[in-house]
Design a protein around this motif. Structure first.
Motif, PDB file in Angstrom:
ATOM      1  N   HIS A  76       0.717  -1.230   0.140  1.00 39.00           N
ATOM      2  CA  HIS A  76      -0.051   0.023  -0.053  1.00 39.00           C
ATOM      3  C   HIS A  76       0.786   1.183  -0.080  1.00 39.00           C
ATOM      4  O   HIS A  76       0.267   2.245   0.299  1.00 39.00           O
ATOM      5  CB  HIS A  76      -0.861  -0.051   1.229  1.00 39.00           C
ATOM      6  N   ARG A  77       2.129   1.256  -0.328  1.00 36.53           N
ATOM      7  CA  ARG A  77       3.091   2.192  -0.279  1.00 36.53           C
ATOM      8  C   ARG A  77       3.091   3.198   0.718  1.00 36.53           C
ATOM      9  O   ARG A  77       3.111   4.249   0.873  1.00 36.53           O
ATOM     10  CB  ARG A  77       2.806   3.135  -1.628  1.00 36.53           C
ATOM     11  N   VAL A  78       3.016   2.351   2.036  1.00 39.52           N
ATOM     12  CA  VAL A  78       3.191   2.996   3.224  1.00 39.52           C
ATOM     13  C   VAL A  78       4.533   2.795   3.872  1.00 39.52           C
ATOM     14  O   VAL A  78       5.064   1.752   4.114  1.00 39.52           O
ATOM     15  CB  VAL A  78       2.243   2.266   4.367  1.00 39.52           C
ATOM     16  N   SER A  79       5.184   3.961   4.216  1.00 39.61           N
ATOM     17  CA  SER A  79       6.579   3.717   4.475  1.00 39.61           C
ATOM     18  C   SER A  79       6.672   3.707   6.054  1.00 39.61           C
ATOM     19  O   SER A  79       5.994   4.441   6.934  1.00 39.61           O
ATOM     20  CB  SER A  79       7.450   4.921   3.899  1.00 39.61           C
ATOM     21  N   ILE A  80       7.570   3.084   6.632  1.00 43.50           N
ATOM     22  CA  ILE A  80       7.812   2.955   7.917  1.00 43.50           C
ATOM     23  C   ILE A  80       8.974   3.911   8.508  1.00 43.50           C
ATOM     24  O   ILE A  80       9.936   3.862   7.776  1.00 43.50           O
ATOM     25  CB  ILE A  80       8.162   1.488   8.294  1.00 43.50           C
ATOM     26  N   GLN A  81       8.864   4.794   9.487  1.00 41.96           N
ATOM     27  CA  GLN A  81       9.873   5.542   9.869  1.00 41.96           C
ATOM     28  C   GLN A  81      10.272   5.152  10.977  1.00 41.96           C
ATOM     29  O   GLN A  81      11.708   5.549  11.528  1.00 41.96           O
ATOM     30  CB  GLN A  81       9.162   6.941   9.942  1.00 41.96           C
ATOM     31  N   ASP A  96       4.292  -4.553  18.809  1.00 47.69           N
ATOM     32  CA  ASP A  96       5.008  -3.792  18.213  1.00 47.69           C
ATOM     33  C   ASP A  96       4.383  -2.330  18.043  1.00 47.69           C
ATOM     34  O   ASP A  96       3.352  -2.383  17.919  1.00 47.69           O
ATOM     35  CB  ASP A  96       5.257  -4.518  17.002  1.00 47.69           C
ATOM     36  N   THR A  97       5.158  -1.346  17.761  1.00 46.99           N
ATOM     37  CA  THR A  97       4.956  -0.115  17.399  1.00 46.99           C
ATOM     38  C   THR A  97       5.582   0.423  16.110  1.00 46.99           C
ATOM     39  O   THR A  97       6.842   0.242  16.037  1.00 46.99           O
ATOM     40  CB  THR A  97       4.973   0.837  18.815  1.00 46.99           C
ATOM     41  N   PHE A  98       4.951   1.209  15.313  1.00 45.97           N
ATOM     42  CA  PHE A  98       5.490   1.679  14.000  1.00 45.97           C
ATOM     43  C   PHE A  98       5.094   3.082  14.005  1.00 45.97           C
ATOM     44  O   PHE A  98       3.738   3.478  14.368  1.00 45.97           O
ATOM     45  CB  PHE A  98       4.985   0.645  12.848  1.00 45.97           C
ATOM     46  N   VAL A  99       5.912   3.916  13.326  1.00 41.50           N
ATOM     47  CA  VAL A  99       5.465   5.203  13.138  1.00 41.50           C
ATOM     48  C   VAL A  99       5.673   4.943  11.560  1.00 41.50           C
ATOM     49  O   VAL A  99       6.655   4.767  10.956  1.00 41.50           O
ATOM     50  CB  VAL A  99       6.532   6.236  13.371  1.00 41.50           C
TER      51      VAL A  99
END
Length: 888
Positions: free
Chosen positions: A841-846, A859-862
């Motif tokens: 879905h072209r969501v990038s993980i910071q 788990d925690t993702f920005v």
């Protein structure tokens, strides 16, 4: 007891001997498959042994064993008790001959082999030893296990004179004192194998501390010493009281029933209360899941069963200690001819060879205040290492004296406060109080935690054992001999006044579990009530209450929030308030995480907590959470490190100019210098060799500065599925990702850093580095579609106690990025499965914070991505993520 012959069914082929035996054995145990009653169980175990006796006699005859030999039952079968799938251990005694006769020996050997084959064909799981009397005596002298098995021998059939000679020779060679020492050492080793606790989550009802084997040891050493062969014999000899015998028989019957049902449920010999069988076993006892009024599951059926087991095992442990000490004293007195000398401690207690001895058996009944005084003396008397059998028995019989009136008594409250505030011995005293049931009787709230399981898949101890483990961990921070374990914690503890406040917080931090509602709030109320009752006031009471209420706060912030964000630190500091509270919370948090399971704590979690502590300490000290000032200081430290590596003065500047503030806030100076050194060299070498070609990917790995696992740097052209490809590689190579920090430079490059660990041997880390640097480079360079996630099989614990998958995707407080929280059962390939959905879905993980708590992950993702701005697309992402993390 003889079994009736098996009749053949009408108009059907006759049942074989094997079918008859298995049918009759199943019929014997059928009445014990359900219900709580243990009535008739001992008779059933004896009938099962008698059933085997009859079958062996028939097979002995069929095998045509020559006269002169004898068949004896040994081990548990020799006791005349047989469980559904227990081994049938027998001893074939060879006849004594004056001169060897090869032909007779060959005939006997053939007949014995035929007999053993017939046994297996008939459905007996037989273990046979074939020995002469001389061989029996010599083997027993060499091996205590063989000696123990022969101690319980009984004749089934054969030459009675031969068996009598064997018994006489064996008895004359048996040294009761040496046998006692060997069996108690063996018991101690067995207990160590099970971590010296009856409270394992999958205990062995036979071998674990408090199991059936501990009861058998008592009878073995008593029999060897000529003190009796049954509980009634021990009572007649004055080694056990009538109450103790009743308790022994009751708990032995419960453990025996559990073992029978384990065998029946598993359809094989299975003595472990494994997760797979606990629910079925609980249901057979009539236990059911219990729900609160709001529909929330309050107690599983298996938890109720396990609590019954733990209470039985605890009673067995106590009674085993009392009777073993009594037998040891009887043997020592018999050997020495005189009783052991006593040294007076005070009017109530004596020192008996390092053990606290009550002045008389009625001491506690006459003076209940002496109950808690026992443990204060245990703490404060030099040279004392435990309680004597007489004292243990007196405490066991005084349990009913510790009622509400006892708990309200000001003198008892003062004594308990003294125990808590002693400069040493707190861990040993509290553990001994729990072992003797005094702690739960005095702290009624603690009693509810005894034997209470925690099905959260990362606690490996029951609640009471976890609490005492945390108390022990806190205490070790204050002991110089353990300063090497956690130097920072020990350094902070050295300047901490009133350590007992931390001990009190440790004692109450989980005391509210299993009572419905927030256990932290319940614990806070309980510790406040305790403080009022024990005249603990002011700052000490406030601090204890704060630590119990907030004991989960620090781990939550460190493991789930972005510590590079000044707002996170500011919010945490506002909630903590003072440096003393911060230090206490830090020490309690480290002790708490370490007390859950040996697998949960790691160096990375330690670093996160320490980073949060140091950042909060600076803020509490008046330092403003000025991101620009913090970054400037960090850059200066990194430049010093670069200079030490002879790095050109401004070689790092080209990289740093492409990175934003978040990058510098999330990495320490050591990491900044390492990144700059590796990337600037990579760029310089490429410029010399192929200045017109695209910059190839850079992958570098090093032994983690934390001393555990590896730190991996990836620098390459950014691409939408890069993070997923990296996770796919780590998954295939069996590396676990603990942390990931993802950054994109202003000129379109990805700079990602991973903390990874593996189950491989740590001394092979150089091979790991080579493997990762080559493998990750290849993974980045391919254009192949992302592979499907690995279908990893969940562990037994996960299958038995699954975690409901949860996805929480919402904007952060500033509305600039999105926070993704994932909670589910751990399994291989999970992180990659999440990353793959986001990549599609072209969501990038910071930022990725991977928190593994035993078999559960949180788990925690920005994350960022255009599709997150559309409600329908966001719903699709959440749905696919739930499907990806669902149990397989």
């Amino acid at each position: 007891m003889s079994s009736e012959p098996c009749p053949a069914p009408l108009e059907a082929a006759p049942l074989s001997r094997r079918e008859c035996f298995l049918r009759d054995k199943a019929a014997l145990f059928a009445p014990h498959e359900r219900g709580r009653s243990t009535r008739g169980l001992r008779q059933t175990l004896r009938r099962a042994a008698a059933l085997v006796d009859d079958l062996l006699r028939a097979l002995w005859t069929d095998a045509a064993i020559p006269t002169g030999a004898a068949l004896a039952a040994v081990g548990g079968y020799g006791r005349g008790e047989l469980y559904p799938h227990s081994d049938v251990d027998v001893l074939i005694l060879l006849p004594e001959v004056d001169a060897p006769d090869p032909q007779a020996e060959a005939v006997l050997k053939t007949a014995i082999e035929r007999f053993i084959g017939l046994c297996w064909d008939s459905g007996l799981e037989i273990g046979a030893s074939v020995r002469s009397i001389d061989e029996c005596v010599s083997e027993a002298a060499r091996d205590i296990t063989i000696q123990t098995a022969m101690l319980e021998a009984r004749l089934i059939l054969g030459d009675p004179a031969l068996y009598a000679r064997f018994q006489a020779r064996f008895a004359s060679a048996l040294d009761p004192q040496a046998f006692f020492v060997a069996k108690t050492l063996e018991m101690r080793q067995r207990h160590q194998k099970f971590e010296n606790t009856p409270y394992a989550l999958e205990p062995n009802c036979k071998e674990s501390p408090g199991g059936l084997r501990d009861l058998q040891v008592i009878l073995w050493v008593a029999k060897a010493a000529g003190l009796g062969q049954s509980w009634s014999d021990l009572e007649r000899r004055g080694l056990a009281t009538a109450l103790e015998v009743r308790q022994l028989k009751r708990n032995e019957a419960l453990l025996a029933l559990i073992r029978v049902r384990l065998h029946l449920a598993a359809r094989r010999r299975e003595d472990r209360l494994i997760f797979d069988l606990q629910t079925a076993l609980a249901e057979s006892f009539g236990e059911v899941d219990r729900y609160a009024k709001n529909g929330r599951l309050q107690q599983r059926a298996s938890e109720a069963l396990m609590r019954r087991y733990y209470w039985a095992a605890k009673a067995v442990t106590q009674l085993n200690q009392i009777l073993i000490l009594n037998i040891e004293e009887r043997l020592s007195t018999a050997a020495a001819g005189t009783p052991q000398a006593l040294r007076r401690i005070n009017d109530r207690f004596w020192d008996k060879a390092g053990m606290i001895e009550v002045a008389d058996d009625d001491l506690y009944r006459r003076e209940p205040h002496a109950i808690l005084e026992t443990f204060l003396i245990y703490q404060t008397t030099v040279g004392v290492k435990g309680l004597s059998a007489r004292t243990l028995r007196a405490l066991y019989n005084a349990r009913r004296l510790m009622d509400a009136r006892f708990r309200r008594d000001p003198a008892n409250r003062a004594t308990f406060r003294q125990i808590l505030q002693q400069p040493q011995g707190i861990t040993h005293a509290m553990r001994l109080m729990n072992q003797t049931s005094v702690l739960g009787r005095y702290l009624w709230a603690f009693r509810r935690t005894v034997g209470q399981m925690q099905h959260d898949l990362f606690h490996v101890y029951t609640v009471d054992q976890h609490i005492l483990m945390v108390l022990r961990n806190v205490r070790r921070f204050f002991i110089a001999e353990h300063a090497h374990e956690y130097p920072h914690c020990s350094q902070l503890a050295a300047s901490w006044e009133q350590p007992w406040i931390l001990y009190l917080a440790a004692l109450f931090h989980d005391i509210g579990k299993g009572r419905g509602g927030d256990h932290s709030e319940i614990g806070a109320r309980e510790v406040r009530r305790f403080c009022r009752a024990h005249q603990i006031e002011g700052e000490a009471a406030d601090l204890a209450e704060f630590l119990v209420r907030e004991h989960l706060l620090m781990s939550h912030v460190a493991q789930k929030q972005d510590l590079g964000d000044p707002a996170v630190i500011e919010a945490f500091v506002r909630r903590v308030g003072t440096e003393r509270r911060l230090t206490g919370l830090y020490l309690l948090t480290v002790a708490d995480i370490r007390g859950t399971s040996p697998k949960v704590w790691n160096a990375w979690k330690g670093k996160l907590l320490e980073d949060l502590y140091r950042a909060s300490l600076r803020a509490l000290g008046g330092a403003r959470t000025d991101a620009a000032a913090a970054v400037a200081e960090r850059k200066r430290e990194a430049q010093v490190l670069l200079a030490l590596h002879a790095q050109p003065h401004s070689a790092h500047q080209a990289l740093w100019d492409t990175l934003d503030l978040g990058y510098f806030m999330r990495h320490d100076a050591n990491e900044l210098a390492w990144h700059a050194r590796q990337i600037s060299r990579h760029r310089a070498l490429h410029a010399q060799k192929q200045p017109d070609a695209p910059l190839p990917p850079l992958v570098r790995a090093r032994h983690s500065p934390l001393g555990e696992g590896l730190q991996v740097l990836v620098y390459c052209r950014d691409q939408a599925d890069l993070f997923a490809r990296l996770c796919a590689y780590f998954d295939r190579a069996n590396f676990n990702v603990l942390d990931a920090k993802v950054h994109t430079t202003s000129d379109g490059y990805a700079l990602d850093t991973f903390q990874v660990v593996t189950d491989l041997q740590p001394e092979h880390y150089r091979e790991w580095i080579t493997m990762i640097e080559k493998g990750l480079s290849d993974a980045i360079g391919t254009d192949d579609p992302l592979p499907p996630p690995r279908r990893g099989r969940p562990s037994r614990r996960v299958r038995s106690f699954p975690v409901t998958p949860r996805i929480d995707l919402r904007p952060d407080e500033k509305g600039q990025r999105w926070l993704l929280f994932v909670s589910t059962s751990d399994r291989p390939g999970l992180l990659y499965a999440i990353a793959r959905v986001l990549a599609q879905h072209r969501v990038s993980i910071q930022l990725a914070k991977i928190s593994t708590l035993g078999e559960r992950v949180e788990d925690t993702f920005v994350v960022e991505g255009d599709e997150l701005q559309h409600a329908r697309r966001q719903l699709e992402i959440e749905t696919e993520l739930l499907q990806a993390i669902a149990p397989q």
